[in-house]
Structure formats: structure tokens, C-alpha cells
Design a protein around this motif. Structure first.
Motif, PDB file in Angstrom:
ATOM      1  N   VAL A 118      -9.051 -34.626  88.870  1.00  0.00           N
ATOM      2  CA  VAL A 118      -8.208 -33.854  89.783  1.00  0.00           C
ATOM      3  C   VAL A 118      -7.462 -34.809  90.718  1.00  0.00           C
ATOM      4  CG1 VAL A 118      -8.220 -32.112  91.605  1.00  0.00           C
ATOM      5  CG2 VAL A 118      -9.737 -31.855  89.655  1.00  0.00           C
ATOM      6  N   THR A 119      -8.130 -35.857  91.139  1.00  0.00           N
ATOM      7  CA  THR A 119      -7.508 -36.845  92.028  1.00  0.00           C
ATOM      8  C   THR A 119      -6.329 -37.520  91.344  1.00  0.00           C
ATOM      9  OG1 THR A 119      -9.633 -37.231  93.096  1.00  0.00           O
ATOM     10  CG2 THR A 119      -7.932 -38.899  93.422  1.00  0.00           C
ATOM     11  N   GLU A 120      -6.512 -37.910  90.099  1.00  0.00           N
ATOM     12  CA  GLU A 120      -5.426 -38.561  89.355  1.00  0.00           C
ATOM     13  C   GLU A 120      -4.238 -37.617  89.176  1.00  0.00           C
ATOM     14  OE1 GLU A 120      -4.708 -40.863  85.102  1.00  0.00           O
ATOM     15  OE2 GLU A 120      -6.726 -40.198  85.645  1.00  0.00           O
ATOM     16  N   LEU A 121      -4.506 -36.340  88.848  1.00  0.00           N
ATOM     17  CA  LEU A 121      -3.431 -35.363  88.712  1.00  0.00           C
ATOM     18  C   LEU A 121      -2.706 -35.189  90.034  1.00  0.00           C
ATOM     19  CD1 LEU A 121      -1.886 -33.280  87.023  1.00  0.00           C
ATOM     20  CD2 LEU A 121      -3.608 -31.592  87.728  1.00  0.00           C
ATOM     21  N   SER A 122      -3.464 -35.092  91.105  1.00  0.00           N
ATOM     22  CA  SER A 122      -2.887 -34.941  92.437  1.00  0.00           C
ATOM     23  C   SER A 122      -1.923 -36.077  92.748  1.00  0.00           C
ATOM     24  CB  SER A 122      -4.008 -34.892  93.482  1.00  0.00           C
ATOM     25  OG  SER A 122      -3.491 -34.932  94.777  1.00  0.00           O
ATOM     26  N   GLU A 123      -2.311 -37.294  92.422  1.00  0.00           N
ATOM     27  CA  GLU A 123      -1.463 -38.461  92.675  1.00  0.00           C
ATOM     28  C   GLU A 123      -0.219 -38.453  91.788  1.00  0.00           C
ATOM     29  OE1 GLU A 123      -4.173 -41.704  92.093  1.00  0.00           O
ATOM     30  OE2 GLU A 123      -5.190 -41.332  93.996  1.00  0.00           O
ATOM     31  N   LYS A 124      -0.366 -38.091  90.520  1.00  0.00           N
ATOM     32  CA  LYS A 124       0.767 -38.078  89.593  1.00  0.00           C
ATOM     33  C   LYS A 124       1.793 -37.014  89.954  1.00  0.00           C
ATOM     34  CE  LYS A 124      -1.165 -40.040  85.415  1.00  0.00           C
ATOM     35  NZ  LYS A 124      -1.126 -39.958  83.957  1.00  0.00           N
TER      36      LYS A 124
END
Length: 72
Positions: A17-23
Motif C-alpha cells: 500500500v505504501t508503494e502504491l501511495s508513493e507511485k
């Protein structure tokens, strides 16, 4: 009822979820709310960004279920 299947796509893409949030440049809180079905609406622009990040189609994320199919 519309069900958001972001968690399914995240698992398929092995993305957090963190990676998606950043992307997608959306707060972790808002991604989590969306993932948990706690939002009332979603902008097409946001949906497009999510689909681009997850390399998927809107239908991979959004699903319509009849009320008798909901088990929550």
C-alpha cells in the motif's frame, strides 16, 4: 454495491500500500480508506493513476455485487 479490489491487485503485483501511495501521489490514509471500502466516491483521474501504477483496467479494481452477495 461497488466493491474495491485494490488489495487483490496489490497482491497480484506484489506491491505494498505504501508503494502504491508513493507511485500515485495519494496519501497512505486515502489509499487505505479506498482499499477498505470506506469512501463514497472516486475521481476518474485517481482511478486512472491507480490503474497505471498497477498496470490494470478499472474493472480489475472495481466490482459490482448484489447486496445478497456481500458477506462483510
Amino acid at each position: 454495491m461497488i466493491v474495491v479490489n485494490i488489495d487483490v491487485m496489490l497482491a497480484k503485483r506484489k506491491m505494498s500500500v505504501t508503494e502504491l501511495s508513493e507511485k500515485v501521489s495519494i496519501s497512505l490514509t486515502n489509499i487505505s480508506l479506498l482499499k477498505n471500502g470506506k469512501v463514497k466516491g472516486l475521481r476518474f483521474e485517481t482511478l486512472d493513476k491507480i490503474c497505471e501504477a498497477l498496470d490494470c483496467q478499472p474493472g480489475d479494481i472495481l466490482e459490482r455485487r448484489k447486496n445478497d452477495e456481500i458477506t462483510d
